[in-house]
Design a protein around this motif. Structure first.
Motif, mmCIF file in Angstrom:
data_model
loop_
_atom_site.group_PDB
_atom_site.id
_atom_site.type_symbol
_atom_site.label_atom_id
_atom_site.label_comp_id
_atom_site.label_asym_id
_atom_site.label_seq_id
_atom_site.Cartn_x
_atom_site.Cartn_y
_atom_site.Cartn_z
ATOM 1 N N VAL A 186 -8.977 -0.559 8.591
ATOM 2 C CA VAL A 186 -9.076 -0.379 7.085
ATOM 3 C C VAL A 186 -8.460 1.158 6.799
ATOM 4 C CG1 VAL A 186 -10.420 -0.254 4.976
ATOM 5 C CG2 VAL A 186 -10.762 -2.049 6.629
ATOM 6 N N GLY A 187 -7.455 1.332 6.073
ATOM 7 C CA GLY A 187 -6.896 2.745 5.776
ATOM 8 C C GLY A 187 -7.611 3.283 4.711
ATOM 9 N N PRO A 188 -7.107 4.478 4.114
ATOM 10 C CA PRO A 188 -7.807 4.985 2.898
ATOM 11 C C PRO A 188 -7.804 4.417 1.693
ATOM 12 C CG PRO A 188 -5.560 6.082 3.596
ATOM 13 C CD PRO A 188 -5.966 5.147 4.630
ATOM 14 N N GLY A 189 -8.699 4.675 0.787
ATOM 15 C CA GLY A 189 -8.808 3.723 -0.229
ATOM 16 C C GLY A 189 -7.518 4.111 -1.217
ATOM 17 N N TRP A 190 -7.591 3.328 -2.303
ATOM 18 C CA TRP A 190 -6.660 3.363 -3.319
ATOM 19 C C TRP A 190 -7.003 4.683 -4.219
ATOM 20 C CZ3 TRP A 190 -2.074 1.789 -5.053
ATOM 21 C CH2 TRP A 190 -1.759 1.862 -6.497
ATOM 22 N N ASP A 191 -6.042 5.612 -4.460
ATOM 23 C CA ASP A 191 -6.677 6.981 -5.284
ATOM 24 C C ASP A 191 -5.721 7.272 -6.448
ATOM 25 O OD1 ASP A 191 -4.035 7.550 -3.916
ATOM 26 O OD2 ASP A 191 -4.873 9.458 -3.017
ATOM 27 N N LYS A 192 -4.802 6.343 -6.761
ATOM 28 C CA LYS A 192 -3.942 6.501 -8.026
ATOM 29 C C LYS A 192 -4.475 5.665 -9.385
ATOM 30 C CE LYS A 192 0.318 6.660 -5.302
ATOM 31 N NZ LYS A 192 1.300 6.190 -4.988
ATOM 32 N N PRO A 193 -4.680 6.517 -10.277
ATOM 33 C CA PRO A 193 -5.125 6.028 -11.593
ATOM 34 C C PRO A 193 -4.267 4.984 -12.125
ATOM 35 C CG PRO A 193 -4.369 7.926 -11.951
ATOM 36 C CD PRO A 193 -4.237 7.991 -10.527
ATOM 37 N N GLN A 194 -5.182 3.834 -12.573
ATOM 38 C CA GLN A 194 -4.250 2.685 -12.941
ATOM 39 C C GLN A 194 -5.006 2.182 -14.534
ATOM 40 O OE1 GLN A 194 -3.735 -0.512 -9.898
ATOM 41 N NE2 GLN A 194 -4.164 -2.001 -11.744
ATOM 42 N N PHE B 117 -0.076 -5.613 -2.563
ATOM 43 C CA PHE B 117 -0.889 -4.542 -2.387
ATOM 44 C C PHE B 117 -0.398 -3.722 -0.945
ATOM 45 C CE2 PHE B 117 -3.548 -7.498 -4.691
ATOM 46 C CZ PHE B 117 -4.245 -6.391 -5.361
ATOM 47 N N PHE B 118 -0.057 -2.457 -1.154
ATOM 48 C CA PHE B 118 0.583 -1.682 0.002
ATOM 49 C C PHE B 118 -0.381 -0.538 0.111
ATOM 50 C CE2 PHE B 118 4.111 -3.839 -1.579
ATOM 51 C CZ PHE B 118 4.760 -4.290 -0.384
ATOM 52 N N GLU B 119 -0.502 0.313 1.375
ATOM 53 C CA GLU B 119 -1.605 1.218 1.554
ATOM 54 C C GLU B 119 -1.489 2.318 0.233
ATOM 55 O OE1 GLU B 119 -2.709 5.003 4.874
ATOM 56 O OE2 GLU B 119 -1.014 3.385 5.189
ATOM 57 N N SER B 120 -0.452 2.465 -0.071
ATOM 58 C CA SER B 120 -0.496 3.748 -1.142
ATOM 59 C C SER B 120 0.206 3.200 -2.372
ATOM 60 C CB SER B 120 0.421 5.019 -0.718
ATOM 61 O OG SER B 120 1.662 4.578 -0.612
ATOM 62 N N SER C 92 10.302 -5.046 -9.530
ATOM 63 C CA SER C 92 8.621 -4.836 -9.061
ATOM 64 C C SER C 92 8.559 -3.602 -9.889
ATOM 65 C CB SER C 92 8.723 -4.469 -7.615
ATOM 66 O OG SER C 92 9.228 -5.584 -6.746
ATOM 67 N N PHE C 93 7.372 -3.587 -10.414
ATOM 68 C CA PHE C 93 6.789 -2.749 -11.242
ATOM 69 C C PHE C 93 5.628 -2.088 -10.793
ATOM 70 C CE2 PHE C 93 8.742 -5.547 -13.964
ATOM 71 C CZ PHE C 93 9.551 -4.720 -14.887
ATOM 72 N N ARG C 94 5.461 -0.608 -10.423
ATOM 73 C CA ARG C 94 4.296 0.027 -9.892
ATOM 74 C C ARG C 94 3.300 -0.280 -10.745
ATOM 75 N NH1 ARG C 94 5.488 5.646 -6.972
ATOM 76 N NH2 ARG C 94 3.699 5.740 -7.903
ATOM 77 N N ALA C 95 2.034 -0.723 -10.287
ATOM 78 C CA ALA C 95 0.886 -0.804 -11.198
ATOM 79 C C ALA C 95 0.460 0.522 -11.746
ATOM 80 C CB ALA C 95 -0.173 -1.518 -10.408
ATOM 81 N N ASP C 96 0.581 1.591 -11.099
ATOM 82 C CA ASP C 96 0.052 2.933 -11.755
ATOM 83 C C ASP C 96 0.890 3.299 -12.761
ATOM 84 O OD1 ASP C 96 1.601 3.234 -9.346
ATOM 85 O OD2 ASP C 96 1.336 5.587 -9.363
ATOM 86 N N ARG C 97 1.931 2.864 -12.856
ATOM 87 C CA ARG C 97 3.131 3.382 -13.889
ATOM 88 C C ARG C 97 2.990 2.540 -15.348
ATOM 89 N NH1 ARG C 97 8.298 4.597 -10.297
ATOM 90 N NH2 ARG C 97 7.225 6.648 -8.965
#
Length: 115
Positions: A8-16, A56-59, A75-80
Motif C-alpha cells: 500500500v502506497g501513500p494516500g490520496w492527498d489532492k482535493p477533489q 485509480f493511480f497512486e497520485s 480522460s479527465f483528472r478527478a481533482d480538476r
C-alpha cells in the motif's frame, strides 16, 4: 499479512470537489454528466461527458468518458473537475459498448481484433 504481495502506497492527498459517489452513480445509471473542468493550463470549460470508468493511480484519479465537445474519448483528472451535475439524459449507447470502443482505441489492432 507478512507473506502478502500487496503493498500500500501513500494516500490520496489532492482535493477533489466532486464526490466520487456522483461519478459512480452516473456510471452505474449510464447518465450523462455536465462538468466544469480546469485543464493543465488552468483554462476552464464546461463539458457534457458520458463517464464509463474511474481509474485509480497512486497520485491521480481519472474519469474515462466520451466527451461530447471533442466527440472522442477523453480522460479527465478527478481533482480538476470543479463541479459535476448528473443529467436525466442517458447515454445513446450502452456503457459496455462504450468501454469496448474505448479499449479498442488503446490496444494495438492485432490485439483488439482477437478480442
Amino acid at each position: 499479512m507478512q507473506d502478502s504481495a500487496l503493498l500500500v502506497g501513500p494516500g490520496w492527498d489532492k482535493p477533489q470537489v466532486v464526490d466520487l459517489e456522483v461519478l459512480r452513480h452516473a456510471i452505474r445509471s449510464e447518465r450523462k454528466l455536465r462538468i466544469e473542468y480546469r485543464d493543465q493550463k488552468g483554462e476552464r470549460s464546461t463539458r457534457v461527458i458520458w463517464p464509463i470508468a474511474i481509474a485509480f493511480f497512486e497520485s491521480t484519479r481519472l474519469v474515462v468518458a466520451w466527451c461530447e465537445l471533442r466527440r472522442d474519448f477523453r480522460s479527465f483528472r478527478a481533482d480538476r473537475i470543479e463541479a459535476g451535475d448528473s443529467l436525466d439524459e442517458r447515454y445513446p449507447r450502452p456503457r459496455a459498448l462504450l468501454e469496448k470502443e474505448w479499449l479498442d482505441t488503446l490496444l494495438p489492432e492485432s490485439v483488439s481484433v482477437e478480442r
